[in-house]
Design an enzyme around this catalytic site. Structure first.
Site, short mmCIF file in Angstrom:
data_model
loop_
_atom_site.label_atom_id
_atom_site.label_comp_id
_atom_site.label_asym_id
_atom_site.label_seq_id
_atom_site.Cartn_x
_atom_site.Cartn_y
_atom_site.Cartn_z
N ASP A 4 37.65 -114.30 33.75
CA ASP A 4 38.34 -114.34 32.47
C ASP A 4 37.72 -115.49 31.67
O ASP A 4 36.89 -116.26 32.17
CB ASP A 4 39.86 -114.51 32.65
CG ASP A 4 40.63 -113.98 31.43
OD1 ASP A 4 40.00 -113.81 30.35
OD2 ASP A 4 41.85 -113.75 31.53
C1 NOJ Z 1 41.57 -113.73 27.94
C2 NOJ Z 1 42.54 -112.72 28.46
O1 NOJ Z 1 43.28 -113.27 29.53
C3 NOJ Z 1 41.89 -111.43 28.91
O2 NOJ Z 1 42.90 -110.50 29.20
C4 NOJ Z 1 40.96 -110.91 27.88
O3 NOJ Z 1 40.37 -109.72 28.33
C5 NOJ Z 1 39.89 -111.95 27.60
N1 NOJ Z 1 40.52 -113.16 27.11
C6 NOJ Z 1 38.85 -111.48 26.60
O4 NOJ Z 1 39.38 -111.37 25.35
#
Ligand code: NOJ
Length: 739
Positions: A287
């Site tokens: 993430d």
């Molecule tokens: C952080 C989020 O936790 C995740 O769900 C998301 O896909 C990513 N950012 C990318 O935007």
């Protein structure tokens, strides 16, 4: 066009690869192609494939990088997210394919969670439809539109089970139940990926957030997770597993720790469990900057060591962190990381790029004519309307206040009635709120301008009461009051945890004032989490939970309010009576001092609140009623290889046609470890005309009763069970059986 090394090579392989339909031959050929590319790559280029940067087209995290175009050109970045439209992705792809040394095509990722342009209800809302085919269709439409806009990878489905309404991200999941969550996770993967990743109408899906992200302590986003391995394996893991079994080829790590180890650095999660036990064959992406955050977690003291921990744990791609880019090369040269580890990671990524057909045609998702044709296609809007209606849950309907009758004079109160942005909810991808109509406008069109009076009354948050008088005056002139209240769209989703789950601001205060007018009051709720509705439940005659219902939300709400669609949604998260009951979920354990035993003193209870929720899991009313017969079993002894057929007769006892979600639960009465008081094991959504009956049969097999036993082995235990069937987790018929 510059003809680079990769494309010359590929022409030959593509021609030779199509003949066989045998899976292992295809796999071998795929591996061969991947190896042939890998051989051409420098260490820098390999690391470049392990890097994912955001474009500046959307902001979904704390850091941005301005020079990503140059990174693509230099081969330092093999993947981009938050970029879309056929034209812009073509521009970036051209740089990768024509200006980088090897010309390896980019992956384009985006959070296409509940739609790309045509936005469907938020995922929690969709789950309340209990309509697996409709949910799959929603993912399909999302994939078709995203693929037409240059996207080939969605960061979905989110498979995080949660029993924590304070956590804003419950809006992105499928609720509290592992069984339903697994069905939905698999449906979403099928919807996004179809049967063939190479089809230019399908996109790669990404199972997230691995793992256990849905259980942050006190509901605060990104907070510590602390749960037993047994709860993790029995409750939290199944939806991730179902998505992987359904063929998802990428997995995203989570921000939280699991058992004291940050998930992004957890070899247990990412290698032992994910690859070795679950057999996952795709690649793992972090993430947003979650490798860097391993330092903050406090298990390493610097980013270089965080990178080492991540790569050794099994992370293939670094989202936005620049850790792999900065440190991996030296770590390989110093012998801290074997070349093979890098090669394996790159192979997993290239393999997926091949599967998507990007080497055959890197521009296959960048077709502007197709984009124009498919974005907001009438059938997509139709599908969004269908799911929006199915996702709505009727929580209360005293004296049949609903449905509204055409021509009735209705007073619409509340800022949310006029909002289009809120209808889209969080993660609206490229959804466009100027394109859509508000709930108020749809109501006016449906019921005639003259019959729809409006006053804002108050905002969705804040203390301003200056609009109260106007709202009361308008309400006084109407037959019925429809108050549209709830949360601002930004109050759920990522980084949107709350310490209160009440309706914000002075909305409920205005509702109290309106109650004094003695007119029927209908509440239309817009929100992304279970709320404490105890007060509102006393004040309103009818309550319709509409979540954030998407592009077609206003129309869907209107059609449900007027009975053109009979509501059929059922809650997939328990709605508590108060925040003190949280976490509250239907599959609780019995405890040693359950409340139902005589004499409430010294029992597991509150002295200031009942134990039971306001609205239980699986609950939702209809404009008709359903009656359930007693359960009939084909046998009450389940043998190791046998099955039990459990049947009920369900009758529509009301005056109109309707749909019912028939739910089947089981309880294992005695286990080597304590067992939940109920667990969902099956459901069927049926349509019945007024007066019509249908026999619904569930098949119970021994494997459905398996769990992690005392010694952590997975399997069943003989003994006594109860089986329940009903229209929600509380109101059920029950019968006993033995295994
Ligand atoms: C952080 C989020 O936790 C995740 O769900 C998301 O896909 C990513 N950012 C990318 O935007």
């Amino acid at each position: 066009m510059k003809h680079n090394i990769i494309f010359t090579l590929f022409a030959a392989y593509v021609l030779s690869s199509c003949a066989s339909s045998n899976k292992s031959t295809i796999d071998a050929k795929l591996d061969h192609k991947v190896d042939s590319v890998l051989k051409l790559m420098t260490l820098d280029e390999k690391i470049g494939q392990m890097v994912l940067y955001t474009s500046d087209w959307d902001i979904t995290g704390p850091t941005l990088k301005s020079d990503y175009l140059d990174d693509i050109r230099k081969g330092n970045c093999g993947n981009i997210f938050n970029a879309h439209t056929a034209a812009y992705t073509r521009k970036l792809q051209k740089i990768a394919v024509e200006e980088s040394r090897l010309g390896i095509p980019l992956l384009f990722g985006y959070d296409v969670i509940h739609g790309h342009k045509t936005i469907f209800p938020i995922s929690l809302g969709e789950s309340a439809s209990w309509d697996i085919a409709a949910i799959e269709k929603s993912a399909r439409v999302s994939a078709i539109e995203a693929a037409a806009s240059g996207i080939n990878w969605t960061f979905a489905p989110m498979c995080d089970i949660s029993v924590e309404p304070r956590w804003g991200r419950v809006s992105e999941g499928a609720g509290e139940d592992p069984y339903l969550g697994s069905k939905i996770a698999a449906a979403r993967v099928h919807g996004f990926q179809g049967n063939d990743l190479a089809d230019s109408l399908t996109i790669l899906s990404c199972v997230k957030h691995f793992a256990a992200y849905g259980a942050p302590l006190a509901g605060r986003d990104y907070n510590t997770v602390d749960m037993s391995q047994r709860v993790f394996l029995d409750i939290y893991l199944p939806p991730y597993k179902a998505a992987i079994d359904a063929g998802a080829m990428s997995v995203m790590t989570s921000f939280n720790e699991y058992d004291g180890v940050p998930a992004t650095g957890s070899k247990y999660l990412l290698t032992d469990l994910l690859r070795d036990q679950l057999g996952f064959k795709g690649f793992v992406v972090t993430d947003y900057t979650s490798i860097n955050e391993i330092v903050n977690h406090g298990v390493v003291s610097n980013e270089a060591d965080a990178g080492l921990m991540a790569i050794k744990a099994g992370v293939d791609m670094d989202m936005q962190g620049e850790v792999y880019f900065k440190y991996l090369k030296k770590q390989v040269e110093d012998g801290e990381i074997p070349q093979k580890t890098i090669n394996d990671a790159v192979k997993r990524i290239l393999r997926v790029k091949f599967m998507l057909g990007l080497f055959d045609d890197p521009y296959k998702y960048c077709n502007e004519a197709r984009e124009k044709r498919l974005i907001y296609a009438p059938e997509h809007l139709e599908a969004a309307l269908d799911v929006a209606k199915k996702s709505m849950v009727l929580l209360k309907n005293d004296s049949n206040v609903l449905p509204l009758k055409k021509g009735e004079k209705i007073a619409i109160i509340g800022e949310l009635a006029t909002s289009t942005r809120d209808l889209l909810g969080s993660w609206k991808a490229a959804g466009d709120w100027d394109f859509m109509k508000s709930t108020l406008d749809e109501l006016k069109t449906y019921n005639g301008e003259a019959n729809v009076l409006f006053a804002e009354g108050c905002k969705k948050f804040g203390e301003d009461r200056s609009g109260f008088a106007a709202a009361i005056a308008v309400a006084n002139r109407a037959d019925k009051i429809v108050m549209v209240i709830g949360e601002d769209w930004e109050w759920s989703g990522e980084a949107a945890s709350r310490t209160s789950i009440n309706i914000p601001g002075v909305q409920t205060e205005l509702l109290e004032k309106l109650k004094a007018l003695n007119k029927p009051i209908v509440l239309v709720l817009m929100n992304g989490r279970p709320l404490d509705l105890s007060k509102e439940n006393e004040l309103a005659d009818a309550i319709l939970e509409t979540w954030y219902a998407g592009t077609m939300g206003g129309k869907a709400i209107t059609q449900v309010l007027f009975g053109e669609y009979n509501p059929s949604g059922k809650l997939t998260m328990t709605f508590p009576r108060n925040l003190g009951q949280v976490p509250i979920f239907y599959y609780e354990k019995n405890t040693g001092r359950p409340l139902y035993l005589e004499n409430p003193k010294y029992k597991s209870r509150y002295i200031d609140s009942p134990n039971d929720p306001l609205f239980p899991f699986g609950f939702g009313l209809s404009y008709t009623t359903f009656a359930y017969s007693d359960i009939k079993l084909s046998t009450n002894e389940l043998t190791e290889k046998g099955e039990i057929k459990a049947s009920v007769n369900v009758t529509n006892t009301g005056g109109v046609a309707g749909e019912e979600v028939v739910q089947c639960y089981v309880r294992d009465l005695v286990g080597s470890v304590t067992r939940p008081v109920k667990q969902l094991k099956g459901f069927e959504k049926i349509a019945l005309k007024a007066g019509e009956s249908k026999v619904i049969t569930f098949t119970i097999k021994p494997e459905m009763l398996a769990f992690h036993r005392l010694d952590m082995s997975y399997g069943t235990e003989p003994g006594d069970f109860k089986l329940f069937i009903g229209g929600n987790s509380r109101d059920v018929k029950e019968v006993g059986f033995k295994l």
